[in-house]
Design a protein around this motif. Structure first.
Motif, PDB file in Angstrom:
ATOM      1  N   TYR A 176       0.833  -1.206   0.000  1.00  0.00           N
ATOM      2  CA  TYR A 176       0.000   0.000   0.000  1.00  0.00           C
ATOM      3  C   TYR A 176       0.870   1.259   0.000  1.00  0.00           C
ATOM      4  O   TYR A 176       0.626   2.204  -0.761  1.00  0.00           O
ATOM      5  CB  TYR A 176      -0.926  -0.054   1.212  1.00  0.00           C
ATOM      6  CG  TYR A 176      -1.436   1.275   1.685  1.00  0.00           C
ATOM      7  CD1 TYR A 176      -2.437   1.967   1.000  1.00  0.00           C
ATOM      8  CD2 TYR A 176      -0.921   1.851   2.857  1.00  0.00           C
ATOM      9  CE1 TYR A 176      -2.899   3.197   1.463  1.00  0.00           C
ATOM     10  CE2 TYR A 176      -1.382   3.069   3.315  1.00  0.00           C
ATOM     11  CZ  TYR A 176      -2.369   3.738   2.616  1.00  0.00           C
ATOM     12  OH  TYR A 176      -2.825   4.947   3.064  1.00  0.00           O
ATOM     13  N   ALA A 200      -8.883   1.228  -6.617  1.00  0.00           N
ATOM     14  CA  ALA A 200      -7.667   0.428  -6.437  1.00  0.00           C
ATOM     15  C   ALA A 200      -6.529   0.903  -7.320  1.00  0.00           C
ATOM     16  O   ALA A 200      -5.634   0.134  -7.684  1.00  0.00           O
ATOM     17  CB  ALA A 200      -7.946  -1.055  -6.678  1.00  0.00           C
ATOM     18  N   ALA A 243      -1.711  -4.916  -2.510  1.00  0.00           N
ATOM     19  CA  ALA A 243      -2.047  -4.546  -1.142  1.00  0.00           C
ATOM     20  C   ALA A 243      -3.451  -5.010  -0.784  1.00  0.00           C
ATOM     21  O   ALA A 243      -3.681  -5.533   0.316  1.00  0.00           O
ATOM     22  CB  ALA A 243      -1.918  -3.040  -0.960  1.00  0.00           C
ATOM     23  N   LEU A 244      -4.403  -4.833  -1.721  1.00  0.00           N
ATOM     24  CA  LEU A 244      -5.772  -5.271  -1.458  1.00  0.00           C
ATOM     25  C   LEU A 244      -5.832  -6.776  -1.224  1.00  0.00           C
ATOM     26  O   LEU A 244      -6.517  -7.248  -0.304  1.00  0.00           O
ATOM     27  CB  LEU A 244      -6.677  -4.882  -2.625  1.00  0.00           C
ATOM     28  CG  LEU A 244      -7.089  -3.405  -2.704  1.00  0.00           C
ATOM     29  CD1 LEU A 244      -7.810  -3.127  -4.011  1.00  0.00           C
ATOM     30  CD2 LEU A 244      -7.981  -3.041  -1.529  1.00  0.00           C
ATOM     31  N   TRP A 281       1.416   9.846  -5.595  1.00  0.00           N
ATOM     32  CA  TRP A 281       1.417   9.106  -4.328  1.00  0.00           C
ATOM     33  C   TRP A 281       2.827   9.003  -3.760  1.00  0.00           C
ATOM     34  O   TRP A 281       3.766   8.600  -4.429  1.00  0.00           O
ATOM     35  CB  TRP A 281       0.837   7.715  -4.555  1.00  0.00           C
ATOM     36  CG  TRP A 281       0.877   6.820  -3.333  1.00  0.00           C
ATOM     37  CD1 TRP A 281       1.707   5.780  -3.101  1.00  0.00           C
ATOM     38  CD2 TRP A 281       0.012   6.905  -2.191  1.00  0.00           C
ATOM     39  NE1 TRP A 281       1.441   5.195  -1.905  1.00  0.00           N
ATOM     40  CE2 TRP A 281       0.393   5.862  -1.305  1.00  0.00           C
ATOM     41  CE3 TRP A 281      -1.031   7.752  -1.829  1.00  0.00           C
ATOM     42  CZ2 TRP A 281      -0.246   5.648  -0.096  1.00  0.00           C
ATOM     43  CZ3 TRP A 281      -1.665   7.530  -0.628  1.00  0.00           C
ATOM     44  CH2 TRP A 281      -1.275   6.493   0.221  1.00  0.00           C
ATOM     45  N   TRP A 337      -1.270  -1.085  -5.129  1.00  0.00           N
ATOM     46  CA  TRP A 337      -2.518  -1.223  -4.403  1.00  0.00           C
ATOM     47  C   TRP A 337      -3.249  -2.525  -4.682  1.00  0.00           C
ATOM     48  O   TRP A 337      -3.943  -3.049  -3.799  1.00  0.00           O
ATOM     49  CB  TRP A 337      -3.421  -0.026  -4.726  1.00  0.00           C
ATOM     50  CG  TRP A 337      -2.968   1.195  -3.963  1.00  0.00           C
ATOM     51  CD1 TRP A 337      -1.811   1.361  -3.282  1.00  0.00           C
ATOM     52  CD2 TRP A 337      -3.701   2.414  -3.805  1.00  0.00           C
ATOM     53  NE1 TRP A 337      -1.746   2.592  -2.706  1.00  0.00           N
ATOM     54  CE2 TRP A 337      -2.909   3.285  -3.012  1.00  0.00           C
ATOM     55  CE3 TRP A 337      -4.926   2.885  -4.261  1.00  0.00           C
ATOM     56  CZ2 TRP A 337      -3.304   4.564  -2.661  1.00  0.00           C
ATOM     57  CZ3 TRP A 337      -5.336   4.160  -3.910  1.00  0.00           C
ATOM     58  CH2 TRP A 337      -4.528   4.990  -3.121  1.00  0.00           C
ATOM     59  N   LYS A 338      -3.132  -3.066  -5.855  1.00  0.00           N
ATOM     60  CA  LYS A 338      -3.816  -4.335  -6.136  1.00  0.00           C
ATOM     61  C   LYS A 338      -3.228  -5.459  -5.287  1.00  0.00           C
ATOM     62  O   LYS A 338      -3.971  -6.282  -4.731  1.00  0.00           O
ATOM     63  CB  LYS A 338      -3.705  -4.666  -7.620  1.00  0.00           C
ATOM     64  CG  LYS A 338      -4.501  -3.706  -8.501  1.00  0.00           C
ATOM     65  CD  LYS A 338      -4.451  -4.136  -9.957  1.00  0.00           C
ATOM     66  CE  LYS A 338      -5.281  -3.181 -10.830  1.00  0.00           C
ATOM     67  NZ  LYS A 338      -5.257  -3.573 -12.256  1.00  0.00           N
ATOM     68  N   MET A 383      -8.611   2.383  -0.512  1.00  0.00           N
ATOM     69  CA  MET A 383      -8.127   2.069  -1.865  1.00  0.00           C
ATOM     70  C   MET A 383      -9.277   1.751  -2.810  1.00  0.00           C
ATOM     71  O   MET A 383      -9.253   2.141  -3.991  1.00  0.00           O
ATOM     72  CB  MET A 383      -7.143   0.892  -1.793  1.00  0.00           C
ATOM     73  CG  MET A 383      -5.814   1.245  -1.127  1.00  0.00           C
ATOM     74  SD  MET A 383      -4.595  -0.097  -1.131  1.00  0.00           S
ATOM     75  CE  MET A 383      -5.303  -1.180   0.104  1.00  0.00           C
ATOM     76  N   CYS A 394      -3.490   3.651  -7.633  1.00  0.00           N
ATOM     77  CA  CYS A 394      -2.657   4.562  -6.866  1.00  0.00           C
ATOM     78  C   CYS A 394      -2.517   5.892  -7.600  1.00  0.00           C
ATOM     79  O   CYS A 394      -2.255   5.917  -8.808  1.00  0.00           O
ATOM     80  CB  CYS A 394      -1.282   3.933  -6.642  1.00  0.00           C
ATOM     81  SG  CYS A 394      -0.139   5.000  -5.755  1.00  0.00           S
TER      82      CYS A 394
END
Length: 767
Positions: A678, A752, A686-687, A758, A683-684, A747, A754
């Motif tokens: 994250y 989702a 991270a999810l 960032w 982010w994917k 997110m 970023c």
């Protein structure tokens, strides 16, 4: 109408002053008389009592032993085998009892009590030719060394005194003889026969060492005199009660001032008003009847009422002003002008301090307020009792105090110290390791001289001292920021105990019997126990300005600092992250390595009003599925636990282990992986990891049986994220990880994806 004298003092006031002076004189005179009586009583007791005790003048122990030996001597006049055996055993028993005393401060020889003993007439072999019975006969007594070295031809006290090096006056020569002559016989052990020897006087003689008794008597006399002296002083103190009755009127005058102040603590006393009138040349007549207090209403125990009144006022000052107001009260009591105390002014300039700040709030207070109405005060006080006790108990050196009770929240302050004190202690600790060279010492003396000049200039300009460039001890406010709290010796223990105070408060809230009773309240839980009192906590560390805010009408002692605001925002953010406690990066850096291992880095954020990236941490604390009452300890045991603090408490304390029982290594590993993705902008990934971490926690809670649930109702729906029913969402919120869901929601709201700019940090969406 009241008349005045030439000096401007009313005759009534002058008469009252004269009466007070006479009262003081009478009290002094009575004190002198009582002192003379006490001294006379002391002399009588110390002179007569020792004389009465010493009138007997005989040591009954020595006399009794000699009489006992004589009784045994007279009891066996016949010298046959059985009689001699009985007499020998009696003598041996007598010597075994009286041969020596036991004293660790004397040598073995000096401990010998019976120095020499003789029993006549001689009729048994063990008596020898001279009747001396102080012979060892293969015994292992320590007195044998004295008996064997003694000269039987010279049995005077002087001989034994020279031999043992003791006082001759402490050796007593006792003898006892029969009242009449008795027939006796002599036993011959070789032939086993007895021979009649005719009548003779039966006598015994013994030399005994009474120095032990003399020494004991001296010590007892000293203790007696000391006791008498103490009793005399105590009696003198009791007699001072008479003087108290003669100075009662001055005490009543003092009591009127206290009663006036107790009615309105912010009002000025009559003495202060009189000083102000004299200072402002405001003379004139008038009556002081409105300031008089009915003596009958004061009762007959004015001194007790005075003590109680002062104690209550002091207690109220301490509780109302708190730790932030202690310095204000002290500075006002010390303030003088031209040698006279000036009018009380609590709005003095504040001072810069270092501290850890913690906000503790009752979760869901708005709903509780609507349901309980006025009874909500009872709930608040029940929570406050637990929080205040635990914070005070676990803080280092009683540094933890409640500064403000804000209804649903409490501001807890763990005060490290004033900036000047902290800086000086830090400097001394640093100098112990890094000694300056001669050149550095010369430069240091020059800088200190410059600082003293600036400091004196700052003291003479109080108003300018309130500006941004205000000086404190020769250092500007900006220079204070250069001091790193983490470099202070002992700060880790201080910070660990502050955090422990918060965590123990959480456990105590869910253990306290009074708070558990609220589960049964129908207004809160509909009578089925659905309600539980819970708290949320936010902490930060840094500097603050400690002082009073307000005017002459209303004053509050408080702390003003962005760090106080940060602690409040940390507390509010716990709801967003679904955790119990949030601590800032500043607090995390002050903790020991053992404590930091138990914290979980949740996110890196910008709080409102700040452009500094702030890492936030939590200590995973959950009450559902934990029976904290099983770990209940008495107040004394809890105090001992706090005093015996060591960093191992983070691994061994039952409360701390129980509140983290839902956290597994697998969960921590997966959450850290997802959090790192994250922050890196992946982010994917991270999810995926955060959802797995959330599911791991739910699985752990269900499989370990930390809560009661019906498998048929849950089935596999709880792991179906497409199931948006209210029941499943509620259970996921209760069982899963709030921090993972918070990041997932953030997110997913952004698809989702970023943002291009960032940088691994985001602003908090609310205060």
């Amino acid at each position: 109408e009241e008349t005045t004298t030439m000096s401007g003092i009313s005759k009534k006031a002058a008469s009252e002053d004269d009466r007070l002076r006479k009262a003081a004189t009478i009290g002094t005179a009575l004190m002198v008389v009582n002192s003379h009586r006490a001294l006379f009583l002391f002399l009588v007791i110390t002179c007569l009592l020792p004389m009465i005790i010493s009138m007997n003048g005989v040591n009954s122990v020595g006399v009794g032993l000699v009489e006992l030996l004589q009784d045994n001597n007279v009891m066996v006049p016949d010298g046959d085998e059985s009689s001699c055996l009985f007499l020998q055993q009696s003598v041996q028993a007598w010597l075994g009892t009286a041969a020596r005393v036991h004293s660790i401060s004397w040598t073995e020889e000096e401990n010998t009590y019976v120095l020499w003993a003789q029993m006549l007439p001689v009729r048994c072999p063990f008596q020898g030719e001279d009747g001396v019975i102080t012979r060892c006969n293969n015994s292992e007594w320590a007195a044998c060394r004295v008996w064997e070295n003694s000269n039987t031809t010279d049995v005077s006290p002087d001989y034994f005194a020279d031999m043992l090096g003791i006082r001759v006056g402490g050796i007593q020569d006792w003898d006892k003889e029969s009242n009449e002559t008795l027939n006796y016989s002599i036993y011959n052990a070789a032939t086993g026969t007895s021979t009649e020897a005719g009548p003779a006087l039966f006598t015994v003689r013994a030399l005994m060492n009474e120095n032990h008794s003399v020494s004991f008597t001296n010590v007892a006399s000293f203790l007696l005199l000391s006791t008498v002296l103490f009793l005399s002083l105590f009696g003198l103190t009791v007699l001072r009660g008479d003087a108290a009755r003669l100075v009662l009127d001055p005490l009543q005058r003092m009591l009127k001032i206290v009663v006036k102040y107790a009615r309105n603590p912010l009002s000025q006393t009559p003495v202060s008003k009189a000083k102000r009138r004299r200072k402002n040349d405001e003379g004139g007549s008038g009556s002081d009847d409105d300031q008089e207090v009915d003596k009958e209403q004061l009762g007959n125990y004015e001194t007790e009422q005075l003590i109680n009144a002062i104690s209550k006022i002091a207690d109220l000052l301490r509780k109302c002003w708190g730790v932030a107001g202690a310095g204000i009260i002290a500075s006002n009591l010390a303030r003088e002008e031209d040698g006279k105390a000036v009018v009380f002014n609590p709005t003095v300039p504040g001072k810069r301090v270092y501290a850890l700040f913690g906000f503790v709030a009752i979760n869901g207070f708005s709903d509780q307020l609507r349901a309980l109405d006025r009874d909500v005060m009872i709930l608040i006080n029940d929570v406050a009792k637990v929080v205040h006790d635990e914070v005070y108990r676990w803080s280092l050196g009683d540094s933890g105090q409640c500064n403000k009770n804000l209804g649903a929240a409490f501001l807890m302050v763990f005060r490290i110290g004033d900036f000047g004190d902290v800086y000086e202690r830090w400097k001394k600790a640093k100098d112990m390791v890094f000694y300056p060279t001669k050149r550095e010492k010369k430069s240091l003396r020059r800088r200190n001289k410059e600082k003293r000049g600036v400091s004196n200039h700052g003291r003479n300009q109080t108003r300018r001292g309130m500006q941004l460039t205000r000086q404190r001890g020769g250092r500007t406010v900006d220079n204070a920021d250069t001091l790193q709290l983490a470099s202070l010796p002992g700060i880790q223990k201080f910070s660990d105990r502050a955090l422990l105070g918060m965590l123990k408060s959480f456990a105590g809230v869910h253990r306290d019997r009074n708070l558990k009773e609220w589960k049964k309240d129908f207004r809160l839980g509909a009578g089925v126990g659905a309600f539980t009192v819970n708290i949320i906590v936010g902490m930060d560390a840094g500097w603050a300005v400690e002082g009073a805010v307000g005017s002459e009408y209303k004053i509050d002692a408080t702390y003003l600092s962005p760090h106080v605001n940060m602690a409040s925002r940390m507390m509010s953010a716990t709801k967003q992250y679904g955790v119990t406690i949030l601590v800032s990066q500043a607090v995390e850096e002050l903790l020991s390595s053992q404590a930091r291992k138990k914290l979980r880095h949740l996110d890196t954020v910008y709080v409102k009003g700040s452009s500094v990236a702030q890492r936030i941490f939590t200590y995973d604390a959950r009450h559902k599925g934990v029976d904290f009452f099983l770990f209940e300890r008495s107040h004394e045991q809890s105090d001992l636990d706090a005093e015996a603090y060591s960093p191992t408490v983070w691994e061994t304390d039952q409360d701390l282990r129980a509140m983290r029982q839902h956290v597994t290594e697998e969960f921590e590993s997966r959450f850290v992986e997802g959090k790192n993705y994250y922050l890196e902008g992946k982010w994917k990934d991270a999810l995926r990891c955060l959802k797995e971490a959330d599911d791991i926690m739910i699985t752990t809670v269900l499989e370990e049986g930390y809560i009661d649930y019906n498998p048929d109702e849950i089935d596999g729906r709880i792991f179906d994220r497409d199931n948006s029913s209210e029941e499943i969402s509620r259970m996921r919120n209760e069982l899963g990880d709030g921090a993972s869901r918070c990041l997932i929601t953030y997110m997913e709201k952004r698809g989702a994806t970023c943002p291009k700019d960032w940088q691994g940090v985001r602003p908090l969406t609310s205060k």
